[in-house]
Motif scaffolding. Structure first.
Motif, PDB file in Angstrom:
ATOM      1  N   LEU A 504       0.845  -1.196   0.000  1.00  0.00           N
ATOM      2  CA  LEU A 504       0.000   0.000   0.000  1.00  0.00           C
ATOM      3  C   LEU A 504       0.881   1.246   0.000  1.00  0.00           C
ATOM      4  N   TYR A 505       0.821   1.997  -1.108  1.00  0.00           N
ATOM      5  CA  TYR A 505       1.624   3.210  -1.238  1.00  0.00           C
ATOM      6  C   TYR A 505       0.824   4.433  -0.804  1.00  0.00           C
ATOM      7  N   PRO A 506       1.499   5.412  -0.199  1.00  0.00           N
ATOM      8  CA  PRO A 506       0.796   6.662   0.110  1.00  0.00           C
ATOM      9  C   PRO A 506       0.485   7.430  -1.176  1.00  0.00           C
ATOM     10  N   SER A 507      -0.534   8.260  -1.131  1.00  0.00           N
ATOM     11  CA  SER A 507      -0.930   9.016  -2.321  1.00  0.00           C
ATOM     12  C   SER A 507      -0.054  10.240  -2.541  1.00  0.00           C
ATOM     13  N   GLY A 508       0.744  10.580  -1.540  1.00  0.00           N
ATOM     14  CA  GLY A 508       1.689  11.673  -1.716  1.00  0.00           C
ATOM     15  C   GLY A 508       1.028  13.022  -1.841  1.00  0.00           C
ATOM     16  N   VAL A 509       1.834  14.016  -2.213  1.00  0.00           N
ATOM     17  CA  VAL A 509       1.357  15.385  -2.387  1.00  0.00           C
ATOM     18  C   VAL A 509       1.867  15.875  -3.728  1.00  0.00           C
ATOM     19  N   LYS A 510       0.983  16.351  -4.601  1.00  0.00           N
ATOM     20  CA  LYS A 510       1.409  16.864  -5.907  1.00  0.00           C
ATOM     21  C   LYS A 510       2.237  18.135  -5.719  1.00  0.00           C
ATOM     22  N   ASP A 511       3.322  18.235  -6.463  1.00  0.00           N
ATOM     23  CA  ASP A 511       4.240  19.368  -6.349  1.00  0.00           C
ATOM     24  C   ASP A 511       3.620  20.623  -6.950  1.00  0.00           C
ATOM     25  N   VAL A 512       3.708  21.735  -6.220  1.00  0.00           N
ATOM     26  CA  VAL A 512       3.154  22.995  -6.719  1.00  0.00           C
ATOM     27  C   VAL A 512       3.919  23.494  -7.941  1.00  0.00           C
ATOM     28  N   TYR A 513       5.213  23.090  -8.060  1.00  0.00           N
ATOM     29  CA  TYR A 513       6.017  23.525  -9.189  1.00  0.00           C
ATOM     30  C   TYR A 513       5.905  22.534 -10.348  1.00  0.00           C
ATOM     31  N   GLY A 514       4.710  22.110 -10.681  1.00  0.00           N
ATOM     32  CA  GLY A 514       4.509  21.084 -11.702  1.00  0.00           C
ATOM     33  C   GLY A 514       4.769  21.584 -13.099  1.00  0.00           C
ATOM     34  N   SER A 515       4.644  20.683 -14.076  1.00  0.00           N
ATOM     35  CA  SER A 515       4.836  21.031 -15.473  1.00  0.00           C
ATOM     36  C   SER A 515       3.483  21.170 -16.151  1.00  0.00           C
ATOM     37  N   ALA A 516       3.533  21.570 -17.411  1.00  0.00           N
ATOM     38  CA  ALA A 516       2.292  21.733 -18.180  1.00  0.00           C
ATOM     39  C   ALA A 516       1.862  20.378 -18.726  1.00  0.00           C
ATOM     40  N   ASP A 553       1.492   9.644   3.666  1.00  0.00           N
ATOM     41  CA  ASP A 553       2.889   9.545   4.090  1.00  0.00           C
ATOM     42  C   ASP A 553       3.447   8.132   4.272  1.00  0.00           C
ATOM     43  N   LYS A 554       2.625   7.198   4.687  1.00  0.00           N
ATOM     44  CA  LYS A 554       3.156   5.907   5.124  1.00  0.00           C
ATOM     45  C   LYS A 554       2.999   4.832   4.050  1.00  0.00           C
ATOM     46  N   LEU A 555       4.094   4.092   3.853  1.00  0.00           N
ATOM     47  CA  LEU A 555       4.101   2.940   2.942  1.00  0.00           C
ATOM     48  C   LEU A 555       3.952   1.685   3.804  1.00  0.00           C
ATOM     49  N   TYR A 556       2.904   0.898   3.525  1.00  0.00           N
ATOM     50  CA  TYR A 556       2.604  -0.297   4.321  1.00  0.00           C
ATOM     51  C   TYR A 556       2.687  -1.558   3.464  1.00  0.00           C
ATOM     52  N   LEU A 557       2.886  -2.674   4.154  1.00  0.00           N
ATOM     53  CA  LEU A 557       2.664  -4.003   3.574  1.00  0.00           C
ATOM     54  C   LEU A 557       1.488  -4.631   4.323  1.00  0.00           C
ATOM     55  N   TRP A 558       0.375  -4.827   3.607  1.00  0.00           N
ATOM     56  CA  TRP A 558      -0.772  -5.509   4.212  1.00  0.00           C
ATOM     57  C   TRP A 558      -0.549  -7.007   4.078  1.00  0.00           C
ATOM     58  N   SER A 561      -1.858 -13.023   5.949  1.00  0.00           N
ATOM     59  CA  SER A 561      -1.848 -14.042   7.001  1.00  0.00           C
ATOM     60  C   SER A 561      -2.314 -13.494   8.349  1.00  0.00           C
ATOM     61  N   THR A 562      -2.065 -12.239   8.590  1.00  0.00           N
ATOM     62  CA  THR A 562      -2.438 -11.639   9.876  1.00  0.00           C
ATOM     63  C   THR A 562      -3.587 -10.640   9.748  1.00  0.00           C
ATOM     64  N   GLY A 563      -3.831 -10.170   8.499  1.00  0.00           N
ATOM     65  CA  GLY A 563      -4.847  -9.140   8.293  1.00  0.00           C
ATOM     66  C   GLY A 563      -4.420  -7.789   8.828  1.00  0.00           C
ATOM     67  N   GLN A 564      -3.110  -7.620   9.081  1.00  0.00           N
ATOM     68  CA  GLN A 564      -2.583  -6.379   9.643  1.00  0.00           C
ATOM     69  C   GLN A 564      -1.692  -5.656   8.632  1.00  0.00           C
ATOM     70  N   LYS A 565      -1.554  -4.342   8.830  1.00  0.00           N
ATOM     71  CA  LYS A 565      -0.651  -3.546   7.993  1.00  0.00           C
ATOM     72  C   LYS A 565       0.683  -3.369   8.727  1.00  0.00           C
ATOM     73  N   ARG A 566       1.757  -3.673   8.027  1.00  0.00           N
ATOM     74  CA  ARG A 566       3.093  -3.509   8.603  1.00  0.00           C
ATOM     75  C   ARG A 566       3.753  -2.278   7.980  1.00  0.00           C
ATOM     76  N   LEU A 567       4.186  -1.347   8.805  1.00  0.00           N
ATOM     77  CA  LEU A 567       4.792  -0.110   8.308  1.00  0.00           C
ATOM     78  C   LEU A 567       6.168  -0.406   7.702  1.00  0.00           C
ATOM     79  N   ILE A 568       6.343   0.025   6.464  1.00  0.00           N
ATOM     80  CA  ILE A 568       7.632  -0.124   5.787  1.00  0.00           C
ATOM     81  C   ILE A 568       8.434   1.164   5.872  1.00  0.00           C
ATOM     82  N   PHE A 569       7.760   2.310   5.607  1.00  0.00           N
ATOM     83  CA  PHE A 569       8.462   3.596   5.701  1.00  0.00           C
ATOM     84  C   PHE A 569       7.459   4.730   5.841  1.00  0.00           C
ATOM     85  N   ASP A 570       7.836   5.744   6.629  1.00  0.00           N
ATOM     86  CA  ASP A 570       7.023   6.940   6.806  1.00  0.00           C
ATOM     87  C   ASP A 570       7.774   8.120   6.186  1.00  0.00           C
TER      88      ASP A 570
END
Length: 578
Positions: A504-516, A553-558, A561-570
């Motif tokens: 599960l990847y975070p959706s992030g934040v789009k950069d204000v200095y984007g391109s056309a 912000d948080k990247l998880y591995l769901w 086997s446990t039905g739980q989310k394991r935090l990979i990186f914040d």
């Protein structure tokens, strides 16, 4: 100096250059522009315009790594780097295929070009200034120059561009200063290099333009005029082809126009100081450090010369010192020199910030005066066109940035890297000034010598900040990056993933200095974290992945086997994303 001694010393300088550039090369994660380099070189635009499946509910590394075609590479360069640097991306793609994607190896290509530039500037100076000692000195300066060290630590096009612009200038001088008829292959070689310069970085065309200005000023040989004109047909046609519909530069002019309007809007509405309106005070605030830092004798002075009192002291002391030197050279009078010595010593105690910065400024003005006097001496007449050429190459690229700033209404483009082609010639001018300063009075030579020693200490401090990744001027940050979180996340996923799990990847934040980029303009989530993690996952893996639109912000591995989310990186908002 014997040939073996010269090349032994050059070898030592090159070894020093290699050591300074390899130190901490892979310690810090990729910053945003390097991430763009990595993805574009694989035919992948940032945010995946040619990867719609990544915006769907589920995808795998197989989807990310599906075979790419030439149209994918064109699209990636178009959308993610305004069509710039195709020559670099071709070479970088082959480099990655051979040596892999570690942060160290990604940057190693820039190190190679940076060290080659040190070797080339030795050859360039030796050939065109006819001095082995000066050639070794300029090579040493370039080896330790923080600007070149910093940009050798970036997986970007700059080091490659610096090399080829200097090589093109070398071949150009071989043509225009030749005392014998120039063979047609030399013009062909120059045309190929001009094409490479333009295809390394669009701004490289400024250097080719300065070559043309030199021809207008000093060349009166019709055959050379015609040969150079014909040699430029190939790069011009190449750029026309590149800008044509369906090619990698198709949207360049459109995107540049969009970015100019966007940065102008940001300059007018935001007050963070990064992008400011193009008023004369704002332009000077951005321009002063760029000009000062081109010359190691004045590196850092823009931030160390402050306050009205200090400026008055600097002005009075420097003018008096230059007048004293002039009187000494003209009439061998020591009276004004004695006054200048006393005033300089007193000023060291009156100056309120850093006394050595005061001496560095005074030294810089003395060397500039020496260079100016030398340019008008009779014995320098033969070298004057070359000296003027080096001055043009030193200052016109930065002047071009100022003109573009005034045109666009913002100061974003006034930065070191866009005028970096100038640095080799600035170093050569310093070397000439130091050579001619041997004729100065003893007291002024002492000022120059002390200031140079102090500046070497300053450069060591600047290099230390670069190595610690806390130099906003060179590494764009005051807080050091961590090691590559995307590589680390991929290793953790490979270790923990079992069939049935979902990344599960975070959706992030789009950069204000984007391109056309019309494709991503209406997309509110970012898939960049997913893209950069997949870079380091096996190409044939079937790991199920999706974007969690509710998590920023948080990247998880769901784990099924446990039905739980394991935090990979914040990623902690944008802390580890830039």
């Amino acid at each position: 100096m014997s040939r073996p001694t010269i090349y032994l010393l050059l070898s030592g300088i090159l070894i020093l250059a290699v050591g300074l550039r390899l130190y901490t090369l892979g310690d810090y994660s990729l910053f945003f522009d390097e991430k763009s380099t990595l993805l574009v070189s694989q035919g992948v635009p940032l945010e995946g315009a040619n990867q719609p499946e990544l915006h769907q509910k589920y995808f795998t590394p197989k989807d990310f790594w599906r075979p790419k075609h030439m149209a994918d590479y064109y699209e990636a360069i178009n959308r993610s780097d305004i069509g710039n640097s195709p020559a670099y991306y071709v070479l970088f793609h082959a480099w990655v295929a051979l040596f892999g994607m570690s942060d160290f190896t990604l940057r190693l290509l820039s190190v190679i070009f940076s060290v080659l530039t040190v070797a080339l500037v030795f050859r360039f100076t030796q050939k065109h200034l006819k001095s082995d000692r000066m050639a070794l000195f300029v090579a040493l300066l370039m080896a330790i120059e923080p600007f070149f060290v910093a940009y050798s630590h970036q997986a970007r096009n700059y080091s490659m561009t610096f090399f080829f612009t200097l090589l093109a200038t070398d071949v150009f001088l071989d043509i225009v200063r030749s005392t014998r008829p120039v063979h047609w292959t030399r013009f062909l070689w120059y045309g190929l290099l001009a094409w490479l310069v333009w295809f390394c970085h669009f701004l490289g065309i400024v250097v080719i333009g300065i070559h043309g200005l030199y021809v207008l000023l000093y060349v009166r040989n019709l055959r050379i005029w015609m040969g150079l004109a014909l040699s430029l047909i190939f790069p011009v046609l190449g750029m026309v082809w590149w800008m044509s519909p369906g090619k990698g530069g198709e949207y360049t002019l459109h995107t540049l126009k969009y970015q100019g309007e966007l940065y102008k809007k940001i300059a007018d509405t935001q007050t963070d100081g990064m992008i400011t309106p193009a008023t004369l005070p704002n332009i000077w605030k951005k321009l002063a450090p760029v000009l000062a830092d081109q010359f190691w004798v004045s590196n850092g002075l823009a931030s160390r010369l402050s306050g009205k009192r200090n400026l008055i002291i600097l002005s009075i002391t420097t003018v008096l010192s230059l007048f004293a030197i002039w009187q000494y050279q003209r009439k061998q009078q020591f009276r004004w020199s004695l006054i200048a010595i006393v005033l300089t010593i007193v000023s060291l105690f009156l100056y309120t910030t850093q006394p050595f910065a005061f001496l560095a400024f005074q030294s810089s003005m003395i060397l500039a005066g020496v260079l100016l006097v030398y340019a008008f001496k009779n014995r320098a007449v033969a070298e004057r066109p070359l000296l003027v050429f080096f001055v043009l190459l030193t200052f016109l690229p930065t002047a071009f940035l100022v003109v573009m700033s005034l045109k666009n209404g913002h100061t974003f483009g006034i930065t070191q890297r866009y005028g970096g082609f100038s640095f080799p010639y600035a170093l050569i001018l310093i070397a000439i000034a130091l050579r001619e300063s041997r004729r100065l009075p003893l007291w002024s030579k002492a000022v120059v010598g002390v200031a140079c020693v102090a500046q070497m200490g300053w450069l060591v401090q600047v290099l230390q900040e670069i190595y610690e990744d806390r130099s906003p001027k060179y590494t764009y940050r005051s807080e050091a990056r961590i090691a590559n979180p995307y590589w680390a996340a991929a290793q953790e996923i490979k270790k923990l993933y079992v069939p049935g799990d979902t990344i599960l990847y975070p959706s992030g934040v789009k950069d204000v200095y984007g391109s056309a980029d019309e494709y991503t303009a209406d997309i509110k989530i970012s898939i960049l974290d997913a893209q950069l993690t997949n870079v380091y996952l096996p190409k044939d893996a079937s790991y199920w992945q999706r974007i969690d639109s509710l998590e920023q912000d948080k990247l998880y591995l769901w784990q099924k086997s446990t039905g739980q989310k394991r935090l990979i990186f914040d990623f902690e908002r944008s802390k580890y994303r830039y």
